[in-house]
Design an enzyme around this catalytic site. Structure first.
Site, PDB file in Angstrom:
ATOM      1  N   GLU A  34       0.876  -1.165   0.000  1.00 11.87           N
ATOM      2  CA  GLU A  34       0.000   0.000   0.000  1.00 11.87           C
ATOM      3  C   GLU A  34       0.918   1.221   0.000  1.00 11.87           C
ATOM      4  O   GLU A  34       1.840   1.300   0.823  1.00 11.87           O
ATOM      5  CB  GLU A  34      -0.871  -0.012   1.258  1.00 11.87           C
ATOM      6  CG  GLU A  34      -1.888   1.098   1.216  1.00 11.87           C
ATOM      7  CD  GLU A  34      -2.775   1.181   2.464  1.00 11.87           C
ATOM      8  OE1 GLU A  34      -2.752   0.246   3.284  1.00 11.87           O
ATOM      9  OE2 GLU A  34      -3.458   2.208   2.580  1.00 11.87           O
ATOM     10  N   ARG A 259       5.721 -12.826   9.579  1.00  7.84           N
ATOM     11  CA  ARG A 259       6.365 -11.558   9.247  1.00  7.84           C
ATOM     12  C   ARG A 259       7.699 -11.443   9.969  1.00  7.84           C
ATOM     13  O   ARG A 259       7.943 -12.090  10.979  1.00  7.84           O
ATOM     14  CB  ARG A 259       5.460 -10.381   9.578  1.00  7.84           C
ATOM     15  CG  ARG A 259       5.141 -10.186  11.042  1.00  7.84           C
ATOM     16  CD  ARG A 259       4.495  -8.809  11.303  1.00  7.84           C
ATOM     17  NE  ARG A 259       3.410  -8.515  10.398  1.00  7.84           N
ATOM     18  CZ  ARG A 259       3.357  -7.397   9.643  1.00  7.84           C
ATOM     19  NH1 ARG A 259       4.315  -6.494   9.712  1.00  7.84           N
ATOM     20  NH2 ARG A 259       2.350  -7.174   8.852  1.00  7.84           N
ATOM     21  N   LYS A 269       4.592   0.748   9.610  1.00  9.11           N
ATOM     22  CA  LYS A 269       4.624   2.012   8.866  1.00  9.11           C
ATOM     23  C   LYS A 269       4.081   3.156   9.701  1.00  9.11           C
ATOM     24  O   LYS A 269       4.561   4.281   9.613  1.00  9.11           O
ATOM     25  CB  LYS A 269       3.831   1.875   7.568  1.00  9.11           C
ATOM     26  CG  LYS A 269       4.634   1.192   6.470  1.00  9.11           C
ATOM     27  CD  LYS A 269       3.936   1.324   5.139  1.00  9.11           C
ATOM     28  CE  LYS A 269       3.364   0.005   4.733  1.00  9.11           C
ATOM     29  NZ  LYS A 269       2.675   0.025   3.458  1.00  9.11           N
TER      30      LYS A 269
HETATM   31  P1  ATP Z   1       1.392  -1.744   8.071  1.00  7.80           P
HETATM   32  O1  ATP Z   1       2.771  -1.503   8.608  1.00  7.80           O
HETATM   33  O2  ATP Z   1       0.626  -0.494   7.862  1.00  7.80           O
HETATM   34  O3  ATP Z   1       0.675  -2.873   8.746  1.00  7.80           O
HETATM   35  P2  ATP Z   1       2.168  -3.438   5.958  1.00  7.80           P
HETATM   36  O4  ATP Z   1       3.555  -3.462   6.474  1.00  7.80           O
HETATM   37  O5  ATP Z   1       1.305  -4.625   6.033  1.00  7.80           O
HETATM   38  O6  ATP Z   1       1.463  -2.219   6.595  1.00  7.80           O
HETATM   39  P3  ATP Z   1       1.741  -3.389   3.109  1.00  7.80           P
HETATM   40  O7  ATP Z   1       2.045  -2.297   2.178  1.00  7.80           O
HETATM   41  O8  ATP Z   1       0.338  -3.845   3.200  1.00  7.80           O
HETATM   42  O9  ATP Z   1       2.243  -2.873   4.499  1.00  7.80           O
HETATM   43  O10 ATP Z   1       2.701  -4.616   2.884  1.00  7.80           O
HETATM   44  C1  ATP Z   1       3.000  -5.116   1.609  1.00  7.80           C
HETATM   45  C2  ATP Z   1       3.399  -6.563   1.730  1.00  7.80           C
HETATM   46  O11 ATP Z   1       4.537  -6.702   2.573  1.00  7.80           O
HETATM   47  C3  ATP Z   1       2.297  -7.400   2.327  1.00  7.80           C
HETATM   48  O12 ATP Z   1       2.145  -8.563   1.517  1.00  7.80           O
HETATM   49  C4  ATP Z   1       2.792  -7.732   3.691  1.00  7.80           C
HETATM   50  O13 ATP Z   1       2.329  -8.997   4.084  1.00  7.80           O
HETATM   51  C5  ATP Z   1       4.296  -7.703   3.535  1.00  7.80           C
HETATM   52  N1  ATP Z   1       4.941  -7.337   4.786  1.00  7.80           N
HETATM   53  C6  ATP Z   1       4.702  -6.243   5.519  1.00  7.80           C
HETATM   54  N2  ATP Z   1       5.427  -6.234   6.658  1.00  7.80           N
HETATM   55  C7  ATP Z   1       6.170  -7.367   6.639  1.00  7.80           C
HETATM   56  C8  ATP Z   1       7.113  -7.945   7.535  1.00  7.80           C
HETATM   57  N3  ATP Z   1       7.464  -7.351   8.690  1.00  7.80           N
HETATM   58  N4  ATP Z   1       7.678  -9.127   7.184  1.00  7.80           N
HETATM   59  C9  ATP Z   1       7.340  -9.720   6.036  1.00  7.80           C
HETATM   60  N5  ATP Z   1       6.465  -9.235   5.147  1.00  7.80           N
HETATM   61  C10 ATP Z   1       5.855  -8.073   5.446  1.00  7.80           C
END
Ligand code: ATP
Ligand code: MG
Length: 560
Positions: A34, A259, A269
């Site tokens: 996003e 994650r 974020k």
């Molecule tokens: P927020 O921090 O707002 O929860 P987000 O980190 O989930 O947002 P997105 O832009 O939705 O942000 O993430 C894009 C992709 O990265 C998604 O498929 C998410 O699953 C993956 N992702 C995000 N954070 C991690 C993480 N810490 N480890 C592995 N993958 C991640």
């Protein structure tokens, strides 16, 4: 890490799908950020996983912006994300997509569900909806608007799109099961009314799809085979499947993995945005930030981040990775590839009293002992030098073998020098150390093999360049930054000493011309790279990428 066949539970699933020909031999993944912030090291894990699978299985990888929420999204984020994915080698070729380009199709799909009696317009507001949703142990209550006729729903939904209603006045909900043990299936919201300008669609829409409704459709339209996401979506998978099955369209397989969490680091974020907007750092690309842009600016290499992602692998259970493992990866890569150099961060003048005034000579220095093709360079030597204050003690502690009264040390690539006397200022601080040199001890000379207990680095005072060096430490003092005292939050665990700026460092001449983005090892000191933002041609500013000391042995023990 040497290139070898990778293996993990996701690749096992894909191998099985290839055996059963589930997707006619296709493998197609995506990374769906996003655009509401910069990418961090957790996203790097997802990028490496998804693009790595596409590469290893000769499949395809898409970059798709999940830009379904107009209020937090910006073009700046889109641009930075594209740059970061490319930098990490995520090869999406010409497949850069935007969920918002599918809004019309999503709208038509919603009409289909309404026509099937599987979706309805609901007038409950957010609070009422929450109250009627039930709990893990109690079923929810059906909305009084649930039995609206198909005609009425079609009419109301069309008017929602036209902008006849205020924010929050109505939603479109899927008609599933208010008693489902999975709360995600209790008539979830598909569309919300948001009168706000979208960064790409401008004012074309005032209804926006929710993540769950939109995401599966995006995957389906792009022909994704394996939709890989993080564990918090596990309970959403039945909904993902329900939407696509009710629509009767192609259905990819959602697979969840754990994650990445890193010690001494926040990876949300929302929290990273606070660090930026509340000026705890200089921006999203501050070299202390765990963002890809921050790491790149600091001097981390893409190879080392990819290697880190390989080492940690993918798992089904959440865990926290020790940040020293990331530092180990960086160090390993930089050790192999960095040009060596001499730099004195806290200068102390040394005068070689038996070296002729006005004279100078060249010393031959090794560029990189790890790379036999890297050759040598010439470093000027003269009567006045700088050494690091650390390398002299007027009153040496036990086992201190560097320069001190009565002691000899070797100057790297040059001569052995012997302490003679010190000069102090009015406050009693040592301002100069006077030494004599042994002219027979340079490489190639009779005394070159003579042994002393320590070798230190140095620069010639007359030839040295003055530069600024920035030393970074961890941004947080606690292993888990969220572990704050009552009434406080993660910001209370910020490290007040995470940045130390040294303005009067003395470096060998070559470093004066170092270019933005170049990386060096300062011998005995650490790995440094030229800041791409604040450096000017001829006046580089150096960021410390990572210290030299290898703490890997300690972590290796912990992981065993
Ligand atoms: P927020 O921090 O707002 O929860 P987000 O980190 O989930 O947002 P997105 O832009 O939705 O942000 O993430 C894009 C992709 O990265 C998604 O498929 C998410 O699953 C993956 N992702 C995000 N954070 C991690 C993480 N810490 N480890 C592995 N993958 C991640
Ligand atoms: Mg998310």
């Amino acid at each position: 890490m040497e290139e070898k066949e990778k293996s993990d539970f996701i690749r096992d699933i894909i191998n099985d799908d290839l055996k059963t020909n589930k997707y006619q031999g296709r493998v197609h993944t995506r990374f769906p950020p996003e655009p509401n912030g910069y990418l961090h090291i957790g996203h790097a894990k997802s990028i490496c996983l998804n693009s790595g699978i596409a590469r290893d299985f000769s499949g395809k990888f898409n970059l798709r912006f999940d830009d379904t929420n107009p209020s937090k999204e910006e073009q700046e984020y889109v641009d930075s994300i594209v740059q970061d994915v490319q930098w990490l080698g995520g090869n999406f070729e010409d497949r850069l997509f935007f969920a918002s380009d599918y809004f019309e199709t999503m709208y038509e799909y919603a009409l289909r569900l309404i026509a099937k009696g599987k979706a309805y317009v609901c007038d409950l507001n957010a609070d009422e909806m929450r109250l009627s949703r039930g709990t893990l142990t109690e079923p929810g209550k059906e909305s009084p608007y649930r039995s609206r006729s198909v005609e009425e729903n079609l009419d109301l939904f069309a008017r929602m799109r036209k902008g006849e209603f205020a924010n929050g006045a109505k939603t479109l909900r899927a008609k599933i099961d208010m008693a489902s043990p999975n709360i995600n299936l209790r008539d979830p919201v598909m569309y919300r009314i948001v009168h706000e300008e979208h960064h790409r669609q401008k004012n074309a829409w005032c209804i926006y799809p929710t993540y769950d409704w939109a995401h599966g459709i995006e995957d389906s339209l792009e022909g994704i085979t394996h939709s890989i996401c993080t564990l918090e979506f596990e309970n959403h998978r039945p909904l993902y499947d329900w939407y696509l099955e009710e629509l009767g369209v192609y259905r990819p397989q959602q697979i969840e993995f754990a994650r990445l969490n890193l010690s001494y680091t926040v990876l949300s974020k929302r929290k990273l945005l606070r660090l930026v907007t509340e000026n705890h750092v200089s921006g999203w690309d501050d070299p202390r930030m765990p963002t890809i842009a921050g790491f790149r600016r600091r001097g981390y290499t893409a190879a080392s981040i990819k290697n880190f992602c390989d080492i940690i692998g993918v798992a089904k259970r959440d865990s926290t990775i020790d940040v020293t493992l990331l530092e180990y990866s960086i160090r390993e890569d930089l050790n192999k590839h960095s040009q060596r150099s001499m730099a004195v961060l806290n200068p102390l003048k040394v005068v070689i009293t038996n070296y002729p005034e006005g004279n100078s000579e060249e010393c031959t220095a090794v560029n990189n002992p790890e790379d036999e093709n890297s050759g040598t360079r010439q470093v000027p030597f003269s009567r006045e030098l700088y050494i690091d204050q650390e390398d002299f003690r007027e009153v040496p502690p036990p086992k201190y073998y560097r320069l001190s009264p009565g002691m000899e040390v070797r100057l790297k690539y040059a001569y052995i020098i012997k302490f003679e006397s010190i000069v102090k200022d009015a406050q009693g601080n040592v301002t100069e150390v006077h030494c004599t040199y042994d002219p027979e001890t340079k490489s190639g000379m009779a005394g070159a093999g003579r042994k002393v207990k320590a070798t230190i680095h140095w620069v010639s005072a007359a030839h040295a360049k003055d530069v600024e060096v920035r030393l970074y430490d961890r941004l947080f003092v606690k292993e888990n930054p969220d572990d704050a005292e009552e009434g406080k939050d993660f910001l209370s665990n910020l490290n007040p000493n995470s940045l130390q700026v040294l303005k009067n460092c003395k470096v060998e001449p070559m470093l004066g011309n170092a270019k933005a983005g170049e990386g060096y090892q300062f011998e005995r000191t650490g790995y440094f790279s030229v800041d791409p933002k604040d450096s000017q041609p001829g006046t580089p500013v150096f960021n410390r990428v990572v210290t030299l000391k290898d703490t890997w042995a300690k972590i290796e023990q912990k992981h065993r």
